[in-house]
Write a protein that holds these residues in place. Structure first.
Motif, PDB file in Angstrom:
ATOM      1  N   PRO A   1       5.743  -2.346   8.711  1.00  0.00           N
ATOM      2  CA  PRO A   1       5.866  -3.184   7.542  1.00  0.00           C
ATOM      3  C   PRO A   1       6.507  -2.013   6.546  1.00  0.00           C
TER       4      PRO A   1
ATOM      5  N   PHE B   1       0.829  -1.177  -0.175  1.00  0.00           N
ATOM      6  CA  PHE B   1      -0.078  -0.023  -0.051  1.00  0.00           C
ATOM      7  C   PHE B   1       0.954   1.224  -0.186  1.00  0.00           C
TER       8      PHE B   1
ATOM      9  N   GLU C   1       0.342 -12.480  14.548  1.00  0.00           N
ATOM     10  CA  GLU C   1      -0.379 -11.456  15.105  1.00  0.00           C
ATOM     11  C   GLU C   1      -0.980 -10.323  14.425  1.00  0.00           C
ATOM     12  N   SER C   2      -1.769  -9.360  15.156  1.00  0.00           N
ATOM     13  CA  SER C   2      -2.589  -8.314  14.512  1.00  0.00           C
ATOM     14  C   SER C   2      -1.821  -7.471  13.573  1.00  0.00           C
ATOM     15  N   GLY C   3      -1.924  -7.251  12.364  1.00  0.00           N
ATOM     16  CA  GLY C   3      -1.091  -6.455  11.402  1.00  0.00           C
ATOM     17  C   GLY C   3      -0.117  -7.051  10.606  1.00  0.00           C
ATOM     18  N   CYS C   4      -0.060  -8.367  10.690  1.00  0.00           N
ATOM     19  CA  CYS C   4       1.020  -9.143   9.888  1.00  0.00           C
ATOM     20  C   CYS C   4       0.691  -9.277   8.489  1.00  0.00           C
ATOM     21  N   GLY C   5      -0.804  -9.137   8.209  1.00  0.00           N
ATOM     22  CA  GLY C   5      -1.005  -9.055   6.676  1.00  0.00           C
ATOM     23  C   GLY C   5      -2.059 -10.152   6.443  1.00  0.00           C
ATOM     24  N   LYS C   6      -2.851 -10.810   7.582  1.00  0.00           N
ATOM     25  CA  LYS C   6      -3.592 -11.940   7.286  1.00  0.00           C
ATOM     26  C   LYS C   6      -4.879 -11.410   6.277  1.00  0.00           C
ATOM     27  N   SER C   7      -5.717 -10.402   6.845  1.00  0.00           N
ATOM     28  CA  SER C   7      -6.687  -9.995   6.111  1.00  0.00           C
ATOM     29  C   SER C   7      -6.283  -9.572   4.808  1.00  0.00           C
ATOM     30  N   THR C   8      -5.076  -8.841   4.617  1.00  0.00           N
ATOM     31  CA  THR C   8      -4.869  -8.416   3.256  1.00  0.00           C
ATOM     32  C   THR C   8      -4.434  -9.576   2.299  1.00  0.00           C
TER      33      THR C   8
ATOM     34  N   ALA D   1       2.179  -4.881   3.136  1.00  0.00           N
ATOM     35  CA  ALA D   1       1.396  -5.482   4.027  1.00  0.00           C
ATOM     36  C   ALA D   1       1.540  -6.961   3.742  1.00  0.00           C
TER      37      ALA D   1
ATOM     38  N   LEU E   1       3.893   0.721   2.394  1.00  0.00           N
ATOM     39  CA  LEU E   1       3.571  -0.430   3.426  1.00  0.00           C
ATOM     40  C   LEU E   1       3.644  -1.801   2.810  1.00  0.00           C
TER      41      LEU E   1
ATOM     42  N   TYR F   1      -8.560  -7.271  -3.685  1.00  0.00           N
ATOM     43  CA  TYR F   1      -7.502  -6.258  -3.862  1.00  0.00           C
ATOM     44  C   TYR F   1      -6.662  -6.674  -4.793  1.00  0.00           C
TER      45      TYR F   1
HETATM   46  N1  ADP Z   1      -5.932  -0.445   2.820  1.00  0.00           N
HETATM   47  C1  ADP Z   1      -4.791  -0.163   3.572  1.00  0.00           C
HETATM   48  N2  ADP Z   1      -4.143   0.793   3.299  1.00  0.00           N
HETATM   49  C2  ADP Z   1      -2.838   0.967   3.833  1.00  0.00           C
HETATM   50  N3  ADP Z   1      -2.430   0.049   4.867  1.00  0.00           N
HETATM   51  C3  ADP Z   1      -3.084  -0.829   5.163  1.00  0.00           C
HETATM   52  C4  ADP Z   1      -4.593  -1.183   4.319  1.00  0.00           C
HETATM   53  N4  ADP Z   1      -4.963  -2.457   4.793  1.00  0.00           N
HETATM   54  C5  ADP Z   1      -4.121  -2.853   5.684  1.00  0.00           C
HETATM   55  N5  ADP Z   1      -2.961  -2.071   5.791  1.00  0.00           N
HETATM   56  C6  ADP Z   1      -1.824  -2.291   6.653  1.00  0.00           C
HETATM   57  O1  ADP Z   1      -1.229  -3.566   6.295  1.00  0.00           O
HETATM   58  C7  ADP Z   1      -0.723  -4.125   7.491  1.00  0.00           C
HETATM   59  C8  ADP Z   1      -1.518  -5.653   7.380  1.00  0.00           C
HETATM   60  O2  ADP Z   1      -2.939  -5.614   7.644  1.00  0.00           O
HETATM   61  P1  ADP Z   1      -3.788  -6.616   7.795  1.00  0.00           P
HETATM   62  O3  ADP Z   1      -3.918  -7.271   6.622  1.00  0.00           O
HETATM   63  O4  ADP Z   1      -5.143  -6.075   8.278  1.00  0.00           O
HETATM   64  O5  ADP Z   1      -3.373  -7.459   9.006  1.00  0.00           O
HETATM   65  P2  ADP Z   1      -4.112  -8.601  10.138  1.00  0.00           P
HETATM   66  O6  ADP Z   1      -5.227  -8.994   9.076  1.00  0.00           O
HETATM   67  O7  ADP Z   1      -3.165  -9.702  10.043  1.00  0.00           O
HETATM   68  O8  ADP Z   1      -4.390  -7.864  11.353  1.00  0.00           O
HETATM   69  C9  ADP Z   1      -0.898  -3.523   8.652  1.00  0.00           C
HETATM   70  O9  ADP Z   1       0.347  -2.773   8.849  1.00  0.00           O
HETATM   71  C10 ADP Z   1      -2.155  -2.597   8.180  1.00  0.00           C
HETATM   72  O10 ADP Z   1      -2.035  -1.087   8.832  1.00  0.00           O
END
Ligand code: ADP
Ligand code: MG
Length: 326
Positions: free
Chosen positions: A281, A18, A47-54, A28, A26, A63
């Motif tokens: 990241p 991103f 852990e939270s923020g490691c990129g699972k949802s992305t 992700a 960033l 995406y």
């Molecule tokens: N749309 C976005 N724009 C910018 N940064 C993003 C976006 N979505 C997620 N991030 C960043 O990408 C990283 C991974 O996020 P995310 O995939 O939500 O992690 P998780 O699901 O493991 O908690 C985080 O640092 C988050 O802040």
């Protein structure tokens, strides 16, 4: 139980970055390579923020990928497609979200929420058929016809998650990304939702990517588990093997944090406390992304990124402790 190993998804060097401002990107998701087999549950933890949802969203094509490839049933998810192909992909891949409060439109009845996909994909010819289908779906997830004309706020968290599941099932998908589907629920309700997901999988031959932030949650539902750290996959193995013999120091630390049911074991177990915070990241460490917090870090770890290797059959790890087998 041996599962047939037909690949439903092949993910190669997948990246999703991103742009955060003019100078910074960033990372992700920064290079994931793994397969998901038809009919299995692949647990994705970290852990939270490691990129699972992305990762989940990029795999589904919600995406665009920054780099790399995802192929679903042999067809590229990110390549340019005809309207028809795009519709077929969005039908066969569905998502269940973490927050059953935010993910259901409060102004729509349960019936219309569930039927949205049926309408988009023209899966019911008449209003009667649409209604019947919604009722059948409600019953499938443990709700009933009386719930159809109510609104989301009239339901508990567990019931809302059931509605979210019914909505995903409405279009008869093959693959479901369940993004922390039980994290927001009371512990007493979590097992019910997991059992429902398992039952549906068995009945419909579904494949799941089940995302969770802690390993204890994925243990019982997953056939295989992948562990993510800072946008990278650090270890993949069968569920049993991962819990019995975790290879990566990060996985070992995550596992050591899970309380044990046996009080004797619980009293004597060794906890690995990780020092420091997860790096940004935007500016990840050189070499191995975990090295700044790794209790086993060696000189090479800052210099070279470890390869993802199959250390044992079906057990992959990216760590210099296992890297040099030549
Ligand atoms: N749309 C976005 N724009 C910018 N940064 C993003 C976006 N979505 C997620 N991030 C960043 O990408 C990283 C991974 O996020 P995310 O995939 O939500 O992690 P998780 O699901 O493991 O908690 C985080 O640092 C988050 O802040
Ligand atoms: Mg997430």
């Amino acid at each position: 139980m041996a599962k047939p190993r037909e690949k439903i998804l092949e993910i190669k060097e997948l990246k999703r970055h991103f742009k955060v401002d003019r100078k910074n990107v960033l990372k992700a998701v920064d290079g994931l390579t793994f397969d998901i087999y038809k009919g299995e549950t692949f647990g994705l933890v970290g852990e939270s923020g490691c990129g699972k949802s992305t990762a989940g969203r990029t795999i589904m094509g919600l995406y665009q990928a920054t780099d790399g490839e995802v192929s679903f049933k042999g067809a590229s998810v990110h390549a340019k497609k005809s309207k028809k192909q795009l519709k077929e992909i969005t039908r066969s891949m569905q998502m269940i979200f973490q927050d059953p409060y935010a993910s259901l439109n409060p102004r729509m009845t349960v019936k219309d929420i569930i039927a949205e996909g049926i309408d988009i994909h023209g899966l019911a010819k008449t209003k009667r058929e649409r209604d019947d289908r919604v009722i059948e779906l409600l019953e499938t997830v443990g709700l009933n016809a009386e719930h159809a004309n109510r609104y989301p706020h009239e339901f508990s968290g567990g019931q809302r998650q059931r509605i979210g599941i019914a909505r995903a099932l409405a279009v008869d998908p093959d693959f479901i990304v369940a993004d922390e589907p039980i994290s927001a629920l009371d512990v007493s309700i979590q097992a019910q939702v997991v059992n429902l997901l398992k039952k549906l999988q068995k009945e419909r031959g579904l494949t799941y990517l089940f995302i969770a932030h802690d390993l204890s949650m994925v243990k019982h539902i997953s056939d295989r588990v992948g562990v993510m750290y800072l946008g990278n996959m650090v270890e993949i193995s069968t569920s049993n093997d991962l819990y019995e013999e975790p290879l990566h120091p990060y996985t070992q630390a995550l596992l050591s944090a899970i309380p044990m049911a046996d009080p004797q074991v619980e009293r004597t177990r060794e906890r690995i406390i990780l020092e420091g915070d997860v790096p940004s990241p935007i500016n990840p460490p050189s070499g191995c992304p975990f090295r700044t917090r790794c209790p086993m870090a060696m000189e090479i770890c800052s210099k070279a990124e470890p390869q993802f290797i199959e250390h044992k059959k079906d057990h992959w790890v990216a760590c210099h402790l296992y890297g040099d087998k030549r």
